[in-house]
Design an enzyme around this catalytic site. Structure first.
Site, PDB file in Angstrom:
ATOM      1  N   CYS A  10      -4.841  -3.084   8.167  1.00 43.49           N
ATOM      2  CA  CYS A  10      -5.564  -3.368   6.930  1.00 43.49           C
ATOM      3  C   CYS A  10      -5.722  -4.879   6.801  1.00 43.49           C
ATOM      4  O   CYS A  10      -4.723  -5.589   6.657  1.00 43.49           O
ATOM      5  CB  CYS A  10      -4.828  -2.813   5.721  1.00 43.49           C
ATOM      6  SG  CYS A  10      -5.629  -3.247   4.155  1.00 43.49           S
ATOM      7  N   LYS A  37      -0.815  10.216   1.130  1.00 44.47           N
ATOM      8  CA  LYS A  37      -0.088   9.188   0.381  1.00 44.47           C
ATOM      9  C   LYS A  37       1.111   9.799  -0.333  1.00 44.47           C
ATOM     10  O   LYS A  37       0.975  10.824  -1.001  1.00 44.47           O
ATOM     11  CB  LYS A  37      -1.023   8.528  -0.644  1.00 44.47           C
ATOM     12  CG  LYS A  37      -2.180   7.788  -0.010  1.00 44.47           C
ATOM     13  CD  LYS A  37      -3.157   7.276  -1.042  1.00 44.47           C
ATOM     14  CE  LYS A  37      -4.352   6.647  -0.351  1.00 44.47           C
ATOM     15  NZ  LYS A  37      -5.441   6.357  -1.271  1.00 44.47           N
ATOM     16  N   VAL A  50      -3.675   0.041  -0.578  1.00 46.19           N
ATOM     17  CA  VAL A  50      -2.826  -1.033  -0.077  1.00 46.19           C
ATOM     18  C   VAL A  50      -3.681  -2.289  -0.005  1.00 46.19           C
ATOM     19  O   VAL A  50      -4.912  -2.190   0.043  1.00 46.19           O
ATOM     20  CB  VAL A  50      -2.234  -0.674   1.314  1.00 46.19           C
ATOM     21  CG1 VAL A  50      -1.341   0.536   1.192  1.00 46.19           C
ATOM     22  CG2 VAL A  50      -3.298  -0.458   2.367  1.00 46.19           C
ATOM     23  N   GLU A  63      -3.775  -5.334  -5.361  1.00 51.96           N
ATOM     24  CA  GLU A  63      -4.940  -6.174  -5.078  1.00 51.96           C
ATOM     25  C   GLU A  63      -4.500  -7.454  -4.368  1.00 51.96           C
ATOM     26  O   GLU A  63      -3.726  -8.246  -4.913  1.00 51.96           O
ATOM     27  CB  GLU A  63      -5.750  -6.505  -6.335  1.00 51.96           C
ATOM     28  CG  GLU A  63      -6.438  -5.314  -6.963  1.00 51.96           C
ATOM     29  CD  GLU A  63      -7.543  -4.714  -6.097  1.00 51.96           C
ATOM     30  OE1 GLU A  63      -8.115  -5.422  -5.225  1.00 51.96           O
ATOM     31  OE2 GLU A  63      -7.829  -3.517  -6.282  1.00 51.96           O
ATOM     32  N   SER A  64      -5.014  -7.648  -3.174  1.00 53.61           N
ATOM     33  CA  SER A  64      -4.575  -8.782  -2.352  1.00 53.61           C
ATOM     34  C   SER A  64      -4.803 -10.124  -3.029  1.00 53.61           C
ATOM     35  O   SER A  64      -3.965 -11.027  -2.912  1.00 53.61           O
ATOM     36  CB  SER A  64      -5.252  -8.749  -0.979  1.00 53.61           C
ATOM     37  OG  SER A  64      -6.653  -8.884  -1.086  1.00 53.61           O
TER      38      SER A  64
END
Length: 148
Positions: A10, A37, A50, A63-64
Site C-alpha cells: 500500500c 478485514k 489502511v 488517513e495517511s
C-alpha cells in the site's frame, strides 16, 4: 510502541513507514487481509482502510495525511528549519501526490483503450506538473534534503 496496520502493498502505508524510518521512530507493523478485514479493525477504523496507526496511547489514527502530520508534530520534526509557509507547501505537494496516485490507479484499471488514452492524458498532465517542480534546482521538492 506505535503500530501500523497495513495490507501487503500500500503506497499510503509506505508513506507512513518511510517517515517512521526517516525519523528513526520504532514501530510494529501488522498486516490484514482487505478481503477479510478483522472485526477489531472495522471497529477502530472509521473508513475501514489502511493505513491505520495505533499511537502509544491506543488512539487509532487514519488517513495517511493526518498520520504524517501527527508524526511530524508528536516527534522531532524531520526538518526543524521549515517556516509555516514551507510546511504548507510540503502538505500541498503531498496532498497532490496522493491525488495523482489515484489518477494513476484509475489509468491502470482502464477497461478500454479509449478510456486508457483519456486517463493517460490526465496522468501525463499531473506528471508534467511534478516534473516542472522537480526540475527547478534540487533533488527533492524543496532542496537536496528529504522533507515531508
Amino acid at each position: 510502541m506505535l503500530k501500523v496496520i497495513s495490507f501487503t502493498i500500500c503506497p499510503f502505508v509506505q508513506r507512513v513507514t518511510a517517515l517512521l524510518e526517516a525519523k528513526g521512530i520504532p514501530y510494529k507493523i501488522e498486516y490484514i487481509s482487505l478481503s477479510d478485514k478483522p472485526d477489531w479493525f472495522l471497529e477502530i477504523s472509521p473508513n475501514a482502510q489502511v493505513p491505520l496507526l495505533l499511537t502509544e496511547n491506543g488512539t487509532a489514527l487514519f488517513e495517511s495525511d493526518a498520520i504524517v502530520e501527527y508524526l511530524e508534530e508528536a516527534y522531532p520534526a524531520l526538518r526543524g528549519d521549515r517556516s509555516a509557509e514551507q510546511k504548507a507547501m510540503d502538505r500541498a505537494w503531498s496532498y497532490l501526490g496522493s491525488k495523482n496516485f489515484l489518477v494513476q490507479c484509475s489509468a491502470q484499471r482502464s477497461p478500454t483503450l479509449a478510456t486508457l488514452n483519456e486517463r493517460s492524458l490526465k496522468l501525463n498532465k499531473a506528471f508534467n506538473t511534478v516534473e516542472q517542480q522537480l526540475s527547478v534546482h534540487h533533488r527533492y521538492f524543496i532542496d537536496d534534503q528529504l522533507s515531508l
